[in-house]
Design an enzyme around this catalytic site. Structure first.
Site, PDB file in Angstrom:
ATOM      1  N   ARG A  13       0.842  -1.198   0.000  1.00 51.48           N
ATOM      2  CA  ARG A  13       0.000   0.000   0.000  1.00 51.48           C
ATOM      3  C   ARG A  13       0.885   1.259   0.000  1.00 51.48           C
ATOM      4  O   ARG A  13       0.997   1.963  -0.993  1.00 51.48           O
ATOM      5  CB  ARG A  13      -0.950  -0.026   1.214  1.00 51.48           C
ATOM      6  CG  ARG A  13      -2.142   0.936   1.083  1.00 51.48           C
ATOM      7  CD  ARG A  13      -1.841   2.359   1.445  1.00 51.48           C
ATOM      8  NE  ARG A  13      -1.332   2.507   2.804  1.00 51.48           N
ATOM      9  CZ  ARG A  13      -0.829   3.632   3.287  1.00 51.48           C
ATOM     10  NH1 ARG A  13      -0.761   4.705   2.518  1.00 51.48           N
ATOM     11  NH2 ARG A  13      -0.356   3.696   4.511  1.00 51.48           N
ATOM     12  N   ASP A  14       1.548   1.536   1.100  1.00 45.42           N
ATOM     13  CA  ASP A  14       2.342   2.765   1.225  1.00 45.42           C
ATOM     14  C   ASP A  14       3.503   2.777   0.239  1.00 45.42           C
ATOM     15  O   ASP A  14       3.870   3.826  -0.302  1.00 45.42           O
ATOM     16  CB  ASP A  14       2.866   2.878   2.663  1.00 45.42           C
ATOM     17  CG  ASP A  14       2.982   4.317   3.141  1.00 45.42           C
ATOM     18  OD1 ASP A  14       2.889   5.231   2.314  1.00 45.42           O
ATOM     19  OD2 ASP A  14       3.176   4.525   4.347  1.00 45.42           O
ATOM     20  N   HIS A 206       3.897   3.826  13.052  1.00 46.15           N
ATOM     21  CA  HIS A 206       4.202   3.823  11.615  1.00 46.15           C
ATOM     22  C   HIS A 206       5.339   4.823  11.379  1.00 46.15           C
ATOM     23  O   HIS A 206       5.141   6.028  11.449  1.00 46.15           O
ATOM     24  CB  HIS A 206       2.920   4.229  10.862  1.00 46.15           C
ATOM     25  CG  HIS A 206       3.036   4.338   9.377  1.00 46.15           C
ATOM     26  ND1 HIS A 206       2.550   3.368   8.519  1.00 46.15           N
ATOM     27  CD2 HIS A 206       3.532   5.306   8.579  1.00 46.15           C
ATOM     28  CE1 HIS A 206       2.747   3.749   7.266  1.00 46.15           C
ATOM     29  NE2 HIS A 206       3.348   4.925   7.265  1.00 46.15           N
ATOM     30  N   HIS A 208       8.469   6.566   9.198  1.00 47.83           N
ATOM     31  CA  HIS A 208       9.133   6.820   7.917  1.00 47.83           C
ATOM     32  C   HIS A 208      10.606   7.113   8.208  1.00 47.83           C
ATOM     33  O   HIS A 208      10.953   7.610   9.275  1.00 47.83           O
ATOM     34  CB  HIS A 208       8.471   7.982   7.173  1.00 47.83           C
ATOM     35  CG  HIS A 208       7.272   7.552   6.389  1.00 47.83           C
ATOM     36  ND1 HIS A 208       7.229   7.533   5.015  1.00 47.83           N
ATOM     37  CD2 HIS A 208       6.062   7.101   6.787  1.00 47.83           C
ATOM     38  CE1 HIS A 208       6.056   7.094   4.601  1.00 47.83           C
ATOM     39  NE2 HIS A 208       5.311   6.822   5.653  1.00 47.83           N
ATOM     40  N   CYS A 239       7.538  10.014   0.117  1.00 51.13           N
ATOM     41  CA  CYS A 239       6.467  10.975   0.404  1.00 51.13           C
ATOM     42  C   CYS A 239       6.216  11.852  -0.821  1.00 51.13           C
ATOM     43  O   CYS A 239       7.155  12.408  -1.397  1.00 51.13           O
ATOM     44  CB  CYS A 239       6.880  11.849   1.581  1.00 51.13           C
ATOM     45  SG  CYS A 239       5.733  13.189   1.902  1.00 51.13           S
ATOM     46  N   ASN A 248       9.119   4.485   4.025  1.00 50.75           N
ATOM     47  CA  ASN A 248       8.902   3.845   5.319  1.00 50.75           C
ATOM     48  C   ASN A 248      10.192   3.200   5.819  1.00 50.75           C
ATOM     49  O   ASN A 248      11.084   2.870   5.038  1.00 50.75           O
ATOM     50  CB  ASN A 248       7.847   2.741   5.178  1.00 50.75           C
ATOM     51  CG  ASN A 248       6.481   3.289   4.812  1.00 50.75           C
ATOM     52  OD1 ASN A 248       5.743   3.743   5.674  1.00 50.75           O
ATOM     53  ND2 ASN A 248       6.147   3.262   3.532  1.00 50.75           N
TER      54      ASN A 248
HETATM   55 ZN    ZN Z   1       3.405   6.063   5.482  1.00 49.23          ZN
END
Ligand code: ZN
Length: 300
Positions: A13-14, A206, A208, A239, A248
């Site tokens: 996903r990310d 979470h 990064h 990002c 991440n």
């Molecule tokens: Zn993220």
């Protein structure tokens, strides 16, 4: 305190989200299969969002179906609204991650509405959801916002308290969206949040790694008692507000650190490394992390 942690793998996903070149659905399914084979049980497989906003994730419904066929997996999907949650449920999703931001500017930019509107919509979603649905809240920009900078602790606590009052038996994940959180900040907010909302079922973090703080803040959260950590194989997840910035914290780095500390992750690092290498090599991917190169040598 248990010597076991759980990793939520977020590359599908990310990590895939900012990649421009289309990753065919069968390639994504193959990544899910290989990630699951490393011992990872929780994988964020996609999100139900506008296909024009994030074209790379437009096949999430097909991935929900494919993930259901993988034994032992607890796949989760991101939803930004009650309406998208309905779509996810209709597609067969059993674990939803409702995302909203702690900062007004980021919520407006990301979701085109106020934080208060996101909270109201969350309440609507709770009313409409099947009772056995697993649920997590992802609180984006909980520490720092690309527009507003550092986020003060007090308003975040107020927001968490409101969300927890609507339904306490959820997991709440505090997200360092920009990667600018420092270990002391992460420790401070988790300690305060757990004290302010003691009924919350579980907390997650979470990280990064944009500024190289991913492992440091992950460890700071661990020391506060957090045992659920998001991470992305290959360190994917750049990002969109910081072109060129890495994403991440890498799953292989997190596994390496915790296993060296004698803390079980349930993930076989030797099996994960080639998957992380292949994720990092995807066309258009912004990869990060260190353990992969150190353990695989130049081939990484
Ligand atoms: Zn993220």
């Amino acid at each position: 305190m248990s010597r076991v942690i759980e990793i939520v793998e977020v590359t599908p996903r990310d990590g895939f989200q900012p990649i421009g070149p289309w990753i065919p659905t069968e390639v994504k399914v193959d990544f899910l299969r290989r990630l699951a084979a490393t011992g990872l049980r929780r994988i964020e497989i996609g999100s139900f969002v506008s296909a024009s906003a994030i074209p790379q994730l437009r096949d999430t419904a097909a991935l929900v179906e494919a993930a259901a066929a993988l034994p032992g997996l607890r796949p989760q999907v991101l939803v930004p609204t009650a309406r998208r949650a309905e779509e996810a449920v209709a597609a067969g999703a059993r674990f939803l991650v409702y995302v909203l931001s702690a900062s007004e500017a980021h919520n407006q930019s990301n979701l085109r509405r106020s934080v208060a509107q996101s909270v109201e919509d969350y309440a609507r979603m709770l009313d409409a959801l099947p009772a056995d649905m697993e649920l997590r809240i992802n609180l984006a920009t909980a520490f720092d916002c690309p527009f507003d900078g550092r986020i003060a602790v007090e308003p975040v606590l107020a927001l968490i308290t409101r969300l927890a009052a609507l339904r306490p038996d959820v997991e709440i994940c505090l997200c360092d969206t920009t990667g600018r959180a420092t270990p002391d900040h992460v420790a401070e907010l988790f300690a305060a949040a757990m004290a302010a909302a003691p009924g919350v079922a579980a907390w997650a973090y979470h990280a990064h790694d944009t500024y190289g703080m991913g492992l440091a803040t992950t460890h700071a959260a661990y020391r506060e008692g957090i045992r659920i950590f998001d991470a992305a194989a290959g360190g994917l997840g750049g990002c969109p507000f910081a072109p060129g910035a890495t994403g991440n914290v890498a799953t292989e780095d997190v596994v390496w650190m915790f296993e060296r500390m004698g803390i079980a992750t349930g993930v076989a690092l030797d099996a994960l490394l080639p998957v992380a290498r292949d994720a990092a090599a995807l066309p258009g991917a912004a990869a990060g992390g260190r353990a992969r190169a150190a353990l695989l040598g130049c081939s990484a």
